[in-house]
Write a protein that holds these residues in place. Structure first.
Motif, short mmCIF file in Angstrom:
data_model
loop_
_atom_site.label_atom_id
_atom_site.label_comp_id
_atom_site.label_asym_id
_atom_site.label_seq_id
_atom_site.Cartn_x
_atom_site.Cartn_y
_atom_site.Cartn_z
N ILE A 90 0.84 -1.21 0.00
CA ILE A 90 0.00 0.00 0.00
C ILE A 90 0.87 1.24 0.00
N GLU A 91 1.91 1.23 0.82
CA GLU A 91 2.80 2.38 0.91
C GLU A 91 3.52 2.62 -0.42
N MET A 92 3.86 1.55 -1.10
CA MET A 92 4.54 1.69 -2.40
C MET A 92 3.60 2.33 -3.43
N ILE A 93 2.33 1.92 -3.43
CA ILE A 93 1.36 2.55 -4.33
C ILE A 93 1.16 4.01 -3.96
N ARG A 94 1.06 4.28 -2.67
CA ARG A 94 0.86 5.66 -2.21
C ARG A 94 2.05 6.55 -2.61
N MET A 134 12.34 -9.27 -6.11
CA MET A 134 12.23 -8.11 -5.24
C MET A 134 11.08 -7.21 -5.69
N VAL A 135 10.40 -6.62 -4.74
CA VAL A 135 9.36 -5.65 -5.03
C VAL A 135 9.99 -4.27 -4.90
N ILE A 136 10.31 -3.67 -6.04
CA ILE A 136 11.06 -2.42 -6.02
C ILE A 136 10.28 -1.24 -6.58
N ASP A 137 9.13 -1.49 -7.20
CA ASP A 137 8.34 -0.37 -7.72
C ASP A 137 6.87 -0.75 -7.74
N VAL A 138 6.03 0.16 -8.20
CA VAL A 138 4.59 -0.04 -8.14
C VAL A 138 4.14 -1.19 -9.04
N VAL A 139 4.84 -1.44 -10.14
CA VAL A 139 4.49 -2.56 -11.01
C VAL A 139 4.69 -3.87 -10.27
N GLY A 162 -6.79 0.15 4.36
CA GLY A 162 -6.89 1.40 3.62
C GLY A 162 -6.25 1.40 2.25
N GLY A 163 -6.03 0.21 1.67
CA GLY A 163 -5.37 0.17 0.37
C GLY A 163 -6.28 0.42 -0.81
N TRP A 164 -7.59 0.21 -0.63
CA TRP A 164 -8.52 0.31 -1.75
C TRP A 164 -8.51 1.68 -2.45
N PRO A 165 -8.56 2.81 -1.74
CA PRO A 165 -8.57 4.11 -2.44
C PRO A 165 -7.35 4.32 -3.32
N TYR A 166 -6.18 3.89 -2.87
CA TYR A 166 -4.97 4.07 -3.67
C TYR A 166 -4.98 3.18 -4.90
N LEU A 167 -5.47 1.96 -4.74
CA LEU A 167 -5.57 1.05 -5.88
C LEU A 167 -6.54 1.62 -6.92
N VAL A 168 -7.67 2.12 -6.47
CA VAL A 168 -8.67 2.70 -7.38
C VAL A 168 -8.11 3.94 -8.07
#
Length: 508
Positions: A90-94, A134-139, A162-168
């Protein structure tokens, strides 16, 4: 109380011994090794005293309990890490949303560097496997989330955290395109990839589950405004084009998906007004990658729409009230107009397949919604009982009747789309793909037929030849060629003809 005999107890401890003996020797050493297993068939075992057996059983009990405690601790540690992992994603998407331009440029630069290294030295590709872990970016984050959120509990936790709003928010055209140089193909392809992954993750997380149906219309604008500290996020759906700026009552997954298809129609209208037609790129065009990435996003967006709409009356009412059905049909027909005869064969044949796959998915979605409404209407004793309460989200205005919902998916465009899918260009997309598209379209024709025939009769009077009858007969004639070189085995041919005959029965 249950009486446990000595024989039952002995069997249990011997089972424990057999299970523990499967562990590697180094694991068993931590427990001091296993005691010898007494066999009831051996002379030694038969002479074991009660005290000796008690020693064996006590030893196995201690080893077994120690092992179970280790396993429980390991499981608790892994479970405890799951919320932490979700928070990281979630933080990475944010972080990506907070600096979209910087994030996109960094990813493009990284990809170009990898590509250059691979071109300079093929052996440099050996390091790619480590990077992929490794998870290094939003992709990377979205790819991992799409896998993780297939689990119902993980999807629920992701929403709770609280991840849904950022995903949307990743679906919003302006979030990315406002920070993108549209002449940079690598950036455009990357944006389409991110939005496609977001749509796929949304569809997977909802998974047609009634518990999550409210997420389709959940207003996320206030959360996004709080994140961006920008009031423009609240209650608005923004556009980068100059044709129009519309304001919606909320920003939700469903509203943003509708908006993305509406924006594409607007762009196509601009191209046509400017004297150009949106056609497939040529076989040598550098825009093939861009076209493919956009086509892939549209496929994923339809997948997300299906998860959000199927079995979800409030979402269906909202979708139809926003003309989502009309927009989707127009976009599907417009997409099919891109395909241009045998000249598209070859490299762009794959792109044509994507176009027809998209149109086929759109048609299947309309078919599913109509079928669901019809089936539910048959179960209800009075009109309007299919309306769900506020838990699904607010929908402006009165709820539509079942007939109105069905009518939205049996308009002239939807009916034309269903018949057009019966004649895909096999010389462009291939005979096998063409046959599959026809097969899926036939089921849709059978479901939409009552509404489409009613529409034609209302507009032109009762037709001499019922709507769709000639087109379906043509398909039957094509498949009813036993002994031809069309590649159909006799069993599959009979199945196809049985399908066609069932549709003909509906039409007649």
């Amino acid at each position: 109380a249950t009486t446990i005999t000595g024989e039952t107890l002995r069997r249990d401890y011997e089972m424990m011994h057999r299970v523990m003996s499967q562990l590697p020797p180094e694991e068993l050493e931590r427990f001091g090794g296993l005691p010898a297993l007494p066999s009831p068939n051996s002379t030694v075992s038969s002479k074991l005293t009660d005290a000796q057996r008690e020693i064996f059983e006590e030893r196995m009990e201690r080893i077994w309990q120690s092992r179970q405690e280790e396993l429980a601790k390991l499981q608790n540690e892994n479970v405890a890490d799951l919320p932490s992992m979700l928070r990281d994603r979630i933080e990475m998407i944010r972080d990506h949303l907070m600096d979209v331009g910087g994030s996109l440029n960094l990813m493009v630069e990284r990809r170009r560097a990898v590509q250059e290294a691979e071109e300079d030295d093929d052996a440099s590709g050996g390091n790619d496997d480590d990077d992929e872990m490794m998870v290094i970016d939003v992709v990377d984050a979205l790819r991992d989330l799409e896998y993780q959120l297939a689990d119902v509990d993980m999807a629920r936790d992701f929403h709770t955290l609280g991840g849904w709003p950022y995903l949307v928010a990743l679906l919003d055209d302006d979030v990315h395109y406002a920070s993108t140089d549209e002449d940079d193909e690598d950036l455009v392809v990357l944006v389409n990839e991110i939005r496609a992954l977001a749509a796929m993750t949304i569809g997977t997380s909802v998974s047609n589950l009634g518990e999550f149906s409210g997420w389709a219309l959940e207003d996320v604008s206030s959360e996004l405004a709080a994140m961006m500290m920008d009031e423009a996020w609240v209650g608005s759906t923004r556009h980068t084009n100059d044709t129009a700026t519309t304001t919606a009552t909320s920003s939700s997954a469903l509203s943003l998906l509708i908006q993305s298809f509406e924006n594409e129609l607007s762009l196509r209208s601009q191209q046509m007004a400017g004297g150009s037609m949106a056609v497939l790129p040529s076989a040598t065009s550098s825009s093939d990658a861009t076209y493919k990435s956009r086509a892939t996003y549209k496929l994923r967006a339809v997948y997300a729409l299906g998860s959000l709409l199927r079995g979800n009356p409030p979402a269906q009412h909202y979708f139809v009230s926003r003309d989502g059905a009309g927009i989707l049909a127009r976009d599907a027909l417009g997409t099919l107009s891109n395909v241009r005869g045998p000249s598209a064969v070859g490299k762009n044949g794959a792109l044509a397949k994507l176009d027809y796959k998209f149109a086929s998915k759109v048609l299947a979605l309309g078919e599913d919604i109509v079928m669901g409404v019809v089936l539910k209407e048959g179960e209800e004793k009075k009109e309007g009982d299919d309306v769900v309460g506020d838990e699904g989200g607010a929908v402006e205005g009165d709820f539509l009747t079942a007939n109105q919902l069905v009518a939205a998916f049996t308009t002239e465009r939807w009916c034309d789309l269903s018949l057009r899918m019966l004649v895909p260009p096999s010389d462009v997309i291939g005979a096998t793909a063409s046959r599959g598209i026809k097969e899926r379209a036939l089921t849709a024709v059978g479901v939409l037929a009552p509404g489409c025939q009613r529409l034609v009769n209302e507009e032109n009077g009762e037709a001499v030849v019922p709507w769709g009858l000639e087109e379906v007969r043509s398909v039957r004639s094509e498949w009813n060629r036993e002994g031809s070189d069309d590649g159909l085995d006799s069993v599959y041919r009979r199945e196809l003809l049985h399908l066609v005959d069932g549709v003909l029965e509906v039409l007649q």
